[in-house]
Enzyme design. Sequence first.
Site, short mmCIF file in Angstrom:
data_model
loop_
_atom_site.label_atom_id
_atom_site.label_comp_id
_atom_site.label_asym_id
_atom_site.label_seq_id
_atom_site.Cartn_x
_atom_site.Cartn_y
_atom_site.Cartn_z
N CYS A 140 -24.28 -97.77 -68.90
CA CYS A 140 -24.92 -98.27 -67.64
C CYS A 140 -24.65 -99.28 -66.27
CB CYS A 140 -26.62 -98.90 -67.89
SG CYS A 140 -27.62 -98.67 -67.20
N CYS A 143 -27.57 -101.00 -65.99
CA CYS A 143 -27.85 -102.89 -65.90
C CYS A 143 -27.08 -103.61 -66.41
CB CYS A 143 -27.87 -101.84 -67.45
SG CYS A 143 -29.32 -100.91 -68.00
N ASP A 144 -26.02 -103.51 -66.07
CA ASP A 144 -25.04 -104.15 -66.34
C ASP A 144 -23.53 -104.86 -65.37
OD1 ASP A 144 -26.12 -104.82 -68.66
OD2 ASP A 144 -24.29 -102.75 -69.83
#
Length: 315
Positions: A140, A143-144
């Site tokens: 992701c 997300c990261d």
Amino acid sequence: MSETIEKIKCLIIGSGPAGYTAAIYAARANMNPVLYQGTQPGGQLTTTNEVENFPGYPDGVTGPEMMVQLQAQAQRFGTDVRDGWVTKVDFSGPVHKVWVNDTKEIHAQTVIISTGASAKYLGLPSEQHYLQMGGGVSACAVCDGFFYRNQEVVIVGAGDSACEEAHYLSKLCKKVTMLVRSDKFRASRIMEERVRKTENIDILMNHDTVEVVGDGQVVTEIKALNKTTGETITIPATGFFVAIGHKPNTDIFADYITLDETGYIVNVPGSSKTNVAGVFVAGDAADHVYRQAITAAGTGCMAALDAERYLAALD
């Protein structure tokens, strides 16, 4: 009818932000929810080292810690959180029948499906090692990606999602190397053109990932095979992103719930309702677009409210 059958108002299948949020709302509405955590208690966030984009955590929080807190909040209002996973369902009649661990039978007035979707990985031992370590492998970018700003990363994939994530990473990272395993993209033409026109995205066609290399804790480089020449190359990188798709965890519902061509549950637009009255969906089991903890939590709220209204209409 067997004496072992348990009758409940609200059954929540799966944990994670969607399931626990649904549980919080259902419990506060006196629906006495029972939640089965599934094969991965806490969902995908339990494999996420740092969560910095969920509102209310100014200093960030680890994925496992956040799930522990959500579970505690759900239990505070009376949610019955149980170990185990649903192995069979029968939604053919007015009673929603569910079997847990192939043995326990439950009859639920309402069911909230929050089984999520599992990211697909390459399956390399080195990839799985650094995924578990939380030291450089992710599925992701949204997300990261923030953790790799001004660094060099590699992303694997050839579809629209891979192109979108590569473009997203290009705004944060010094360099993005995109490994496409065949000689052409699967993405739409507009998405392919977007990554090709982005200066700091280097696209390598016909390349397979051979190994994710690091010091045991964090990733330092990626080894890839040029399938045209047979040459193995080394790409410096601190992050390795896998964007080869997700598989929704919905197989056991296929005989009763309408799924799209890739297995995601089709909900009634603007609601959490499925094609079966009294069965609702929340989180990534129906979301192939956003797949974020905050959006999953929002649909968990929707599912509980829809279930509450469904029960009120039965009275």
